[in-house]
Design a protein around this motif. Structure first.
Motif, PDB file in Angstrom:
ATOM      1  N   ALA A 139       0.798  -1.223   0.000  1.00 30.40           N
ATOM      2  CA  ALA A 139       0.000   0.000   0.000  1.00 30.40           C
ATOM      3  C   ALA A 139       0.832   1.275   0.000  1.00 30.40           C
ATOM      4  CB  ALA A 139      -0.926   0.003   1.208  1.00 30.40           C
ATOM      5  N   ALA A 140       2.090   1.191   0.412  1.00 32.92           N
ATOM      6  CA  ALA A 140       2.898   2.408   0.536  1.00 32.92           C
ATOM      7  C   ALA A 140       4.362   2.003   0.649  1.00 32.92           C
ATOM      8  CB  ALA A 140       2.463   3.203   1.767  1.00 32.92           C
ATOM      9  N   GLY A 141       5.235   2.989   0.784  1.00 35.00           N
ATOM     10  CA  GLY A 141       6.655   2.702   0.830  1.00 35.00           C
ATOM     11  C   GLY A 141       7.038   1.796   1.992  1.00 35.00           C
ATOM     12  N   ALA A 142       6.564   2.113   3.180  1.00 32.01           N
ATOM     13  CA  ALA A 142       6.922   1.309   4.353  1.00 32.01           C
ATOM     14  C   ALA A 142       6.386  -0.113   4.208  1.00 32.01           C
ATOM     15  CB  ALA A 142       6.386   1.953   5.629  1.00 32.01           C
ATOM     16  N   ALA A 143       5.204  -0.243   3.614  1.00 31.41           N
ATOM     17  CA  ALA A 143       4.625  -1.567   3.387  1.00 31.41           C
ATOM     18  C   ALA A 143       5.476  -2.334   2.373  1.00 31.41           C
ATOM     19  CB  ALA A 143       3.189  -1.436   2.905  1.00 31.41           C
ATOM     20  N   GLY A 144       6.016  -1.606   1.409  1.00 29.07           N
ATOM     21  CA  GLY A 144       6.906  -2.231   0.435  1.00 29.07           C
ATOM     22  C   GLY A 144       8.195  -2.720   1.082  1.00 29.07           C
ATOM     23  N   GLU A 145       8.745  -1.902   1.971  1.00 28.02           N
ATOM     24  CA  GLU A 145       9.967  -2.302   2.683  1.00 28.02           C
ATOM     25  C   GLU A 145       9.744  -3.588   3.457  1.00 28.02           C
ATOM     26  OE1 GLU A 145      11.160   0.843   5.307  1.00 28.02           O
ATOM     27  OE2 GLU A 145      11.362   2.305   3.692  1.00 28.02           O
ATOM     28  N   TRP A 146       8.649  -3.589   4.184  1.00 32.69           N
ATOM     29  CA  TRP A 146       8.313  -4.750   5.021  1.00 32.69           C
ATOM     30  C   TRP A 146       8.097  -5.995   4.149  1.00 32.69           C
ATOM     31  CZ3 TRP A 146       2.913  -6.337   5.172  1.00 32.69           C
ATOM     32  CH2 TRP A 146       2.631  -7.344   6.103  1.00 32.69           C
ATOM     33  N   THR A 147       7.399  -5.818   3.023  1.00 35.07           N
ATOM     34  CA  THR A 147       7.161  -6.918   2.088  1.00 35.07           C
ATOM     35  C   THR A 147       8.491  -7.464   1.569  1.00 35.07           C
ATOM     36  OG1 THR A 147       5.089  -5.883   1.405  1.00 35.07           O
ATOM     37  CG2 THR A 147       6.018  -7.539  -0.084  1.00 35.07           C
ATOM     38  N   GLY A 148       9.369  -6.565   1.150  1.00 36.23           N
ATOM     39  CA  GLY A 148      10.659  -6.983   0.608  1.00 36.23           C
ATOM     40  C   GLY A 148      11.500  -7.709   1.651  1.00 36.23           C
ATOM     41  N   LEU A 149      11.485  -7.186   2.871  1.00 31.97           N
ATOM     42  CA  LEU A 149      12.283  -7.809   3.932  1.00 31.97           C
ATOM     43  C   LEU A 149      11.725  -9.172   4.324  1.00 31.97           C
ATOM     44  CD1 LEU A 149      13.021  -4.636   6.088  1.00 31.97           C
ATOM     45  CD2 LEU A 149      14.679  -5.951   4.757  1.00 31.97           C
ATOM     46  N   LEU A 150      10.384  -9.299   4.306  1.00 32.95           N
ATOM     47  CA  LEU A 150       9.803 -10.614   4.600  1.00 32.95           C
ATOM     48  C   LEU A 150      10.217 -11.628   3.533  1.00 32.95           C
ATOM     49  CD1 LEU A 150       6.112  -9.953   5.736  1.00 32.95           C
ATOM     50  CD2 LEU A 150       8.030 -10.665   7.168  1.00 32.95           C
ATOM     51  N   MET A 151      10.273 -11.188   2.276  1.00 28.18           N
ATOM     52  CA  MET A 151      10.703 -12.094   1.199  1.00 28.18           C
ATOM     53  C   MET A 151      12.149 -12.510   1.404  1.00 28.18           C
ATOM     54  SD  MET A 151       9.013 -10.913  -2.392  1.00 28.18           S
ATOM     55  CE  MET A 151       8.638  -9.197  -2.247  1.00 28.18           C
ATOM     56  N   ILE A 152      12.972 -11.553   1.815  1.00 23.02           N
ATOM     57  CA  ILE A 152      14.385 -11.861   2.076  1.00 23.02           C
ATOM     58  C   ILE A 152      14.494 -12.877   3.218  1.00 23.02           C
ATOM     59  CG2 ILE A 152      16.526 -10.881   3.045  1.00 23.02           C
ATOM     60  CD1 ILE A 152      15.917  -8.338   1.376  1.00 23.02           C
ATOM     61  N   ARG A 153      13.698 -12.653   4.242  1.00 22.39           N
ATOM     62  CA  ARG A 153      13.724 -13.575   5.384  1.00 22.39           C
ATOM     63  C   ARG A 153      13.264 -14.974   4.952  1.00 22.39           C
ATOM     64  NH1 ARG A 153       9.957 -12.941  10.745  1.00 22.39           N
ATOM     65  NH2 ARG A 153      10.148 -15.128  11.333  1.00 22.39           N
ATOM     66  N   ALA A 154      12.178 -15.015   4.186  1.00 22.35           N
ATOM     67  CA  ALA A 154      11.657 -16.309   3.732  1.00 22.35           C
ATOM     68  C   ALA A 154      12.678 -17.021   2.838  1.00 22.35           C
ATOM     69  CB  ALA A 154      10.341 -16.106   2.987  1.00 22.35           C
ATOM     70  N   TYR A 155      13.369 -16.235   2.024  1.00 25.94           N
ATOM     71  CA  TYR A 155      14.402 -16.808   1.144  1.00 25.94           C
ATOM     72  C   TYR A 155      15.496 -17.480   1.974  1.00 25.94           C
ATOM     73  CZ  TYR A 155      18.681 -16.646  -1.736  1.00 25.94           C
ATOM     74  OH  TYR A 155      19.860 -16.948  -2.371  1.00 25.94           O
ATOM     75  N   HIS A 156      16.022 -16.771   2.949  1.00 26.86           N
ATOM     76  CA  HIS A 156      17.080 -17.351   3.785  1.00 26.86           C
ATOM     77  C   HIS A 156      16.570 -18.587   4.529  1.00 26.86           C
ATOM     78  CE1 HIS A 156      19.963 -14.280   2.911  1.00 26.86           C
ATOM     79  NE2 HIS A 156      19.291 -13.300   3.520  1.00 26.86           N
ATOM     80  N   GLU A 157      15.359 -18.493   5.047  1.00 27.16           N
ATOM     81  CA  GLU A 157      14.810 -19.626   5.795  1.00 27.16           C
ATOM     82  C   GLU A 157      14.636 -20.833   4.884  1.00 27.16           C
ATOM     83  OE1 GLU A 157      11.332 -18.070   7.746  1.00 27.16           O
ATOM     84  OE2 GLU A 157      12.533 -17.030   9.276  1.00 27.16           O
ATOM     85  N   SER A 158      14.237 -20.571   3.627  1.00 26.76           N
ATOM     86  CA  SER A 158      14.034 -21.687   2.691  1.00 26.76           C
ATOM     87  C   SER A 158      15.343 -22.407   2.399  1.00 26.76           C
ATOM     88  CB  SER A 158      13.423 -21.177   1.383  1.00 26.76           C
ATOM     89  OG  SER A 158      14.409 -20.528   0.600  1.00 26.76           O
ATOM     90  N   ARG A 159      16.463 -21.717   2.639  1.00 31.58           N
ATOM     91  CA  ARG A 159      17.770 -22.335   2.420  1.00 31.58           C
ATOM     92  C   ARG A 159      18.364 -22.853   3.734  1.00 31.58           C
ATOM     93  NH1 ARG A 159      20.827 -20.011  -1.879  1.00 31.58           N
ATOM     94  NH2 ARG A 159      22.453 -19.461  -0.399  1.00 31.58           N
ATOM     95  N   GLY A 160      17.504 -22.876   4.744  1.00 37.97           N
ATOM     96  CA  GLY A 160      17.959 -23.394   6.034  1.00 37.97           C
ATOM     97  C   GLY A 160      18.830 -22.428   6.807  1.00 37.97           C
ATOM     98  N   GLU A 161      18.830 -21.160   6.385  1.00 40.20           N
ATOM     99  CA  GLU A 161      19.691 -20.181   7.059  1.00 40.20           C
ATOM    100  C   GLU A 161      18.863 -19.270   7.967  1.00 40.20           C
ATOM    101  OE1 GLU A 161      23.602 -19.415   4.947  1.00 40.20           O
ATOM    102  OE2 GLU A 161      22.131 -18.765   3.467  1.00 40.20           O
ATOM    103  N   LYS A 162      18.350 -19.861   9.023  1.00 42.01           N
ATOM    104  CA  LYS A 162      17.485 -19.118   9.924  1.00 42.01           C
ATOM    105  C   LYS A 162      18.239 -18.084  10.741  1.00 42.01           C
ATOM    106  CE  LYS A 162      13.658 -22.232  10.255  1.00 42.01           C
ATOM    107  NZ  LYS A 162      12.312 -22.147  10.538  1.00 42.01           N
TER     108      LYS A 162
END
Lengths: 488, 449
Positions: A139-162
């Motif tokens: 919905a906005a810039g801050a929401a975009g930041e949060w979305t992007g960071l969640l994707m980054i977190r999910a990416y690392h977790e998917s590779r077992g790098e919690k």
């Protein structure tokens, strides 16, 4: 020009029995409300909404509008906010019945035009940023930041790098960066800037490690300076196993000139309400699309718009690894329409000229204002620059006073006291839509205020002198909050 | 190509470059390393003139069925209501829509006062003590309320009824993933919250119980039986409410809600394919300082004159950074203004009248459909939506309705596998008796065929 009296609240104009509406009469048989709802769930005390006539309503909001400064009123060089002209045609287009009067759950075949628009916008934003895929949902810039960071977190977790939980941000970062990291469940590590005003590369090298999730950066940064070591920075972060996040708040400087994707960024958000003229609306709505490189595509919020071989468009919901929805429905569609109308109005050459002119305007002002104000980083700037009011502070005048004095001349002040690393900071972003005459007027006024600081400091310290209210007591407002109207 | 948004003439540019002591604008980009410099031209379509733009966008818009071409019975969180003409006339005043967040209160009193009035109207509608200046939408507002409850109670579990909007629950889960909050869903009983199931799930570690009123199926949940379940275990009660329904339904604040959220879209805001709308969030004075987002407060200037400022900013990201109550910065201020104008136009009487029209027309629609042999599901009280069970797939029925000039209801099977073949219909004040009768007739014909 302004009415100097206290403006009544709309509740204070209210008189029982007055109406500002009419509705069609009930054309079906009326049933007793007690037959339709249980007694204890029927409202007993009506909401005390105002009772005014339509003309009273129009005058009320017209008068409120006259007590507000927008871009249409005058220059608005608010740094990092990209207060450029908001085209009128975009407001017309967004109100076409085929856009404004559509429902998000209509069958796909009945909204092909809306889907086509979103599909095109996804692709064109991907091209502008150099990314592989774009979601329009945030919905906005801050929401975009949060979305992007969640994707980054999910990416690392998917590779077992919690263990990758740290987000590195420079100390010049926007306040939303650390706040977004926190709500994405990540921790912020702040690194210093060097005397060039750029990220301290050695500090970055020290900061990265097996716990690095990402480096979050805006480029040009909030000092308006291009991070010229970006290639080296990307290498450092990637080699440490982290990803790069691009805060697009300052994208107005680089359209058609440099693309975050080519700089090594893995995720980008754009503020369509800044760079792409969606109006700011007095604080919103925005739209914060996020572009990603291929590796992050599986984690995007669903759905995105796809195109079939037969040329029809569809909702692509097939994202088993998605971080989930980040907003209801399809994002702030009305803002997407406005932004797309802007992109189609400018084309590739126009967007390039946007950034060239934004940067030319900023450098011109910076050079002229450096005569009277401290320029902490004396180098080519991009779309914005920072000055410091330290010289004026020695004369007893604060940057806040300078900002308030600008109000007397009909200008919105620059962003002040940000970024935090510059003392008495003034952050100025003229944008490309301002004429040279306007820039010169503002420059003249700023130089005049600098003289006033020396000759008649009290004139600046006591500003503003011409506004409908003087400086307001913010301390009492926070200590004894009055957040709603209460009848006497 | 001439660009009407770019004012610098060649002479202006020359003079500015001379001031800078350079000859070409490209020199200002010398700090961008060669290897990341974009070469060539962006592969996007060439610029359109204004008349071409109008033609192109009209073409796209005209491909969409919409409320002016079809009779719309879709709701499910987004509703077609009358928008008084004055709303858009006022919104289009550039002083409002081209302003930023009111950081400079001396020249932003108009916006600040409008938000203060909005906060007051939200409090009045919901029966709560304080409200913020808006959230992105109803779904994110609900999620933020849940995070606020978790922060306040220092507990990490929230229990949400499956009768809450599926997209709001989905957004809630995304927020919860980010902040390490556990989301537990309470099952349905007859398309309402199963209070026994809810009671079994709520424990001492529960930060909040979240329900929707009226719920996603249009049913008016009995908050008086849910409130003790939440408060009995020390959890907060979060209620998501269609604000229009509160013209006739008892305010959640008077039924024990601690946080009330929802979307102001029914008041003066275009459906606009799902956004921008306007989330609202209201709570008690006790929780005031835990609220996310911008808040406007009343104060005085140096001369003692009433004025308004952004307040309680110590909660916010630009001050508190990683310790802020939320990362929200931009909100939906312009839509909050739209909602305020619409609520002012309808006023005390109009909001009751429009809510009553919705209640009555939806009730009539139930009877009209039932009279044609269609099965209305459930006997619980409803507001302006209800569920009808069809003997054919909903998507297939909607395809046929569309050809008859009707936008049919929501396919509940998408989110609730057990409700495959169930359609959620919304009937607002804008649907005429003739349109409702027509829908009943078409549905009868389609389901009998």
């Amino acid at each position: 020009m302004h009415n100097d009296k206290e403006k009544a609240l709309i509740f204070e104009l209210s008189k029982p029995g007055r109406v500002g509406y009419n509705l069609p009469a009930l054309d079906v048989p009326e049933v007793e409300v007690t037959d339709l709802l249980p007694k204890h769930l029927i409202r007993e005390t009506p909401a005390e909404l105002p009772e005014v006539s339509e003309l009273q309503l129009v005058r009320h909001y017209t008068e409120l509008s006259r007590r507000n400064h927008g871009i249409d009123n005058g220059f608005y060089p608010l740094g990092s906010c990209t207060m450029k002209y908001n085209p009128k045609i975009n407001e017309d287009v967004a109100r076409y019945a085929g856009f404004a009067q559509t429902h998000p759950y209509q069958p796909e075949e009945s909204v092909q035009g809306a889907l086509e628009l979103m599909y095109n916008l996804q692709n064109e934003l991907a091209e502008i940023t150099g990314m592989d895929a774009v979601t329009l949902q945030p919905a906005a810039g801050a929401a975009g930041e949060w979305t992007g960071l969640l994707m980054i977190r999910a990416y690392h977790e998917s590779r077992g790098e919690k263990g990758r939980t740290k987000v590195i941000v420079p100390n010049s970062a926007h306040g939303t960066n650390p706040a977004s990291a926190a709500v994405a469940g990540l921790e912020t590590v702040t690194i210093p800037s060097d005397d060039r005003g750029l990220v301290d590369i050695e500090a970055l090298r020290q900061a990265v490690g097996p716990d690095t999730a990402a480096l979050m950066l805006t480029n040009p940064n909030t000092l308006g300076l291009f991070e010229e070591d970006i290639v080296e920075m990307a290498k450092i972060v990637h080699e440490a196993g982290g990803l790069l996040y691009y805060d697009g708040a300052n994208a107005n400087a680089i359209l058609g000139i440099a693309r975050p994707g080519d700089m090594g960024f893995d995720v980008v958000h754009l503020n369509l309400h800044k760079t792409f003229t969606g109006p700011h609306g007095g604080g919103g709505p925005g739209a914060g699309p996020v572009g990603v490189k291929k590796i992050l595509e599986p984690f995007m919020p669903a759905p995105i718009v796809g195109k079939r071989a037969d040329g029809t468009f569809f909702w692509d919901n097939d994202r088993p690894q998605s971080i989930g929805r980040v907003k209801g429905y399809h994002g702030n569609f009305g803002i997407l329409v406005r932004a797309y109308a802007y992109i189609r109005s400018m084309g590739p050459e126009g967007l390039l000229q946007v950034s060239q002119n934004a940067v030319l305007n900023a450098n011109y002002m910076m050079r002229k204002l450096a005569e009277a104000y401290e320029l902490p980083y004396d180098r080519v700037c991009k779309h914005e620059f920072v000055l410091s009011g330290v010289r004026q502070k020695k004369l007893g005048v604060r940057t806040l006073d300078i900002a308030k004095r600008l109000l007397d001349f009909g200008f919105h002040p620059p962003t002040v006291y940000f970024p935090l690393i510059v003392d008495e900071c003034l952050m100025i972003e003229p944008t490309e839509t301002e004429s040279k005459e306007t820039l010169d007027e503002f420059i003249d006024v700023m130089l005049q205020i600098a003289r006033e600081c020396e000759e008649t400091p009290e004139l600046v310290q006591e500003a503003p002198h011409t506004t409908i209210v003087k400086r307001l007591d913010e301390a009492t407002a926070a200590r004894k909050p009055v957040l709603r109207y209460q009848p006497e | 190509m001439k660009y009407r948004y770019l004012p610098q003439t060649d002479q202006d540019k020359r003079e500015m470059l001379d001031t800078l002591g350079i000859s070409r604008v490209e020199e200002l980009f010398a700090d961008i390393p060669e290897e990341v410099r974009f070469k060539g031209s962006l592969q996007i379509p060439e610029a359109l003139s204004e008349p071409e733009l109008v033609k192109y966008f009209s073409g796209l818009a005209n491909k969409n069925a919409n409320f002016s071409t079809h009779a719309n019975f879709l709701g499910a969180g987004v509703y077609q209501h009358h928008i008084p003409s004055v709303v858009n006339h006022m919104l289009l005043r550039g002083e409002f829509f081209t302003a930023y967040t009111p950081y400079q209160p001396e020249i932003s009193q108009g916006e600040l006062q409008a938000i203060f009035e909005f906060q007051t109207m939200v409090c009045e509608m919901t029966g709560m003590e304080v409200a913020n200046s808006s959230m992105y939408d109803g779904a994110t507002s609900l999620a933020e309320a849940a995070m606020m409850a978790a922060g306040h109670t220092n507990k990490s579990k929230v229990v949400v009824s499956r009768s809450v909007h599926p997209e709001a629950r989905s957004v809630l889960k995304t927020y919860a993933y980010g902040q390490g909050v556990e989301v537990v869903e309470a099952d349905l009983k007859d398309n309402g919250t199963d209070t026994a199931a809810l009671d079994a799930l709520v424990d001492d570690q529960t930060a909040a119980v979240i329900v929707q009123y009226p719920n996603f199926f249009g049913q008016v949940e009995d908050l008086s039986s849910i409130e003790p379940i939440a408060h009995g275990k020390g959890a907060l009660l979060i209620v998501s409410s269609n604000p229009l329904s509160l013209g006739v339904l008892e305010a959640p604040g008077r039924l024990g809600a601690d946080i009330v959220v929802g979307d102001m879209q029914p008041f003066g805001i275009f459906a606009s394919f799902g956004g921008p709308h306007c989330g609202y969030l209201a709570t008690t004075s006790k929780l005031m300082r835990k609220m996310p987002g911008r808040i406007v407060g009343q104060t005085k200037d140096e001369n003692g004159k009433r004025g308004f400022v952004l307040t309680l900013q110590a909660r916010e990201q630009h001050i508190r950074r990683e310790k802020a109550t939320s990362n929200i910065c931009s909100n939906q201020a312009l839509l909050a203004l739209a909602a305020s104008i619409a609520m002012s136009a309808y006023g005390k009487q109009g909001v009751q009248e429009i809510a009553m029209l919705n209640l009555q027309k939806a009730h009539y629609a139930k009877q009209a459909l039932a009279a044609k042999g269609l099965e209305i599901v459930g006997s619980a009280p409803t507001f302006n939506e209800f569920v009808v069970k069809l003997n054919k797939p909903v998507a297939e029925v909607n395809k046929k309705l569309l050809k008859k000039g009707i936008i049919g209801g929501y396919d509940l099977g998408i989110d609730y596998p057990e409700l495959s073949g169930h359609m959620l219909l919304a009937v607002t004040e804008l649907r005429t008796k003739a349109e409702i009768d027509d829908l009943a007739q078409e549905l009868e014909a389609i389901t009998r065929a």
